[in-house]
Design an enzyme around this catalytic site. Structure first.
Site, PDB file in Angstrom:
ATOM      1  N   CYS A 116       0.868  -1.497  -0.072  1.00  0.00           N
ATOM      2  CA  CYS A 116      -0.261  -0.154   0.410  1.00  0.00           C
ATOM      3  C   CYS A 116       0.853   1.149   0.068  1.00  0.00           C
ATOM      4  CB  CYS A 116      -0.933  -0.046   0.845  1.00  0.00           C
ATOM      5  SG  CYS A 116      -2.247  -1.529   1.767  1.00  0.00           S
ATOM      6  N   HIS A 256      -3.064   7.617   3.103  1.00  0.00           N
ATOM      7  CA  HIS A 256      -3.085   6.060   1.641  1.00  0.00           C
ATOM      8  C   HIS A 256      -4.519   5.720   2.979  1.00  0.00           C
ATOM      9  CE1 HIS A 256      -3.778   1.995   0.603  1.00  0.00           C
ATOM     10  NE2 HIS A 256      -3.447   1.535   2.155  1.00  0.00           N
ATOM     11  N   ASN A 286     -10.258   0.608  -0.638  1.00  0.00           N
ATOM     12  CA  ASN A 286      -8.623   0.299  -0.496  1.00  0.00           C
ATOM     13  C   ASN A 286      -8.058  -0.274  -1.819  1.00  0.00           C
ATOM     14  OD1 ASN A 286      -6.213  -0.124  -0.067  1.00  0.00           O
ATOM     15  ND2 ASN A 286      -6.102  -0.986   1.875  1.00  0.00           N
TER      16      ASN A 286
END
Length: 334
Positions: A116, A256, A286
């Protein structure tokens, strides 16, 4: 000779048309819209459907849009670098597919896997190619088809992930704008807590690994959440202090998009109001390496030349980091 900085001169993005809502997920597993919204803040996510469509499908569209917006010939591109956890294949690289399909025939291509935090790792890497003075046009692509590794029988992880991809063009400048600073970290304590257990060289695919659902994301949610909150908040504060940035100096926080509670914690640590935080987790979920470039893509027309942005991410490994980005153009004119 003046110092060369690497500046973003354009951005493209792509999210699939198909939407998977919390109501849809509640028909697959024992969950509710209220439970998902309360725990992570996600209302819906985009799903890439269609046989043979992988991360490159989204990357190609993001890059084509980027080239069109910046009026740059694909033959001018010297590097195509893709940050992804979900490449089309183990080989060839997803970058090579994207470059071929977009006409970037003179480009060096390679993939990176920073989970990520992949966009931050790739953006700093791409910036260093520019800073070297040997490269003038570098494309950084970041995105994932997370639904390809999501177990839709696991109620703890299947609401979290969606598909999407962004791409930025980096070019040299002698102005005081661009990728100004980065702090990138790794801590191996996270190895077993956020992982796809099988499918790599350590544990190749077998009937047993497939039957045990080991080719999907496994996450120890509480363990990961604890570290994500503290590490992302700490590193975002560290890079702001290192560059003498106060809350009044920061135009935007770009976190993020993994969990709304983590995003809120970072904003509080930096004492930045919510209206200066880019948040689209509620509609995209996500998308791993894709979350930060998709935020920049969506907020582009609000960005002004000279805006100070703090980018922060946390992912498997554990890998995490923060990047200080001074925006290079007026987005509304792009």
């Amino acid at each position: 000779m003046r110092e060369i900085n690497a500046v973003i001169t354009g951005i493209g993005g792509y999210v699939p048309e198909d939407i998977l809502t919390n109501e849809d997920i509640s028909k697959m597993v024992d969950t509710t819209d209220e439970w998902i919204m309360t725990r992570v803040g996600i209302k819906e996510r985009r799903i890439l459907r269609g046989e043979g469509r992988g991360t490159s499908y989204m990357g190609i569209r993001a890059v084509k849009q980027l080239l069109e917006k910046t009026n740059v010939s694909p033959e001018e591109i010297e590097v195509v670098l893709t940050a992804t956890t979900t490449p089309d294949h183990h080989f060839p690289t997803t970058s090579s597919i994207i470059a071929y399909q977009t006409g970037c025939k003179n480009a060096m291509t390679f993939d990176m896997q920073g989970a990520c935090a992949g966009f931050l790792y790739a953006l700093e890497t791409g910036a260093n190619y520019i800073r070297s003075g040997r490269y003038k046009k570098v494309i950084v692509v970041a995105g994932d088809k997370m639904t390809a590794i999501t177990d839709y029988t696991d109620r703890s992880t299947c609401p979290l992930f969606g598909d999407g991809c962004g791409a930025v063009l980096l070019e040299p400048t002698e102005e005081n704008v661009g990728v100004m600073d980065a702090i990138l970290r790794t801590n191996g304590t996270g190895y077993s807590h956020l992982i796809m257990k099988s499918g790599g060289s350590a544990y190749p695919p077998t009937h047993e690994t497939v039957d045990k659902h080991e080719h999907f994301v496994f996450q120890d949610g509480r363990y990961v959440f604890k570290y994500a909150v503290s590490y992302m908040s700490d590193v975002a504060e560290e890079i702001a202090k290192r560059n003498g940035l106060t809350r009044d100096d920061i135009a935007w926080i770009v976190p993020h998009q993994a969990n709304l509670r983590i995003i809120d914690a970072i904003a509080k640590r930096l004492e930045v109001s919510e209206d200066k935080v880019m948040i689209n987790i509620q509609k995209y979920g996500n998308t791993s390496a894709g979350t930060i470039p998709l935020c920049l893509w969506e907020w582009e027309n609000k960005l002004k030349k000279g805006d100070n942005l703090i980018l922060a991410a946390f992912g498997a490994g554990f890998t995490w980091g923060a990047l200080y980005l001074k925006w290079g153009y007026d987005g509304a004119k792009a």
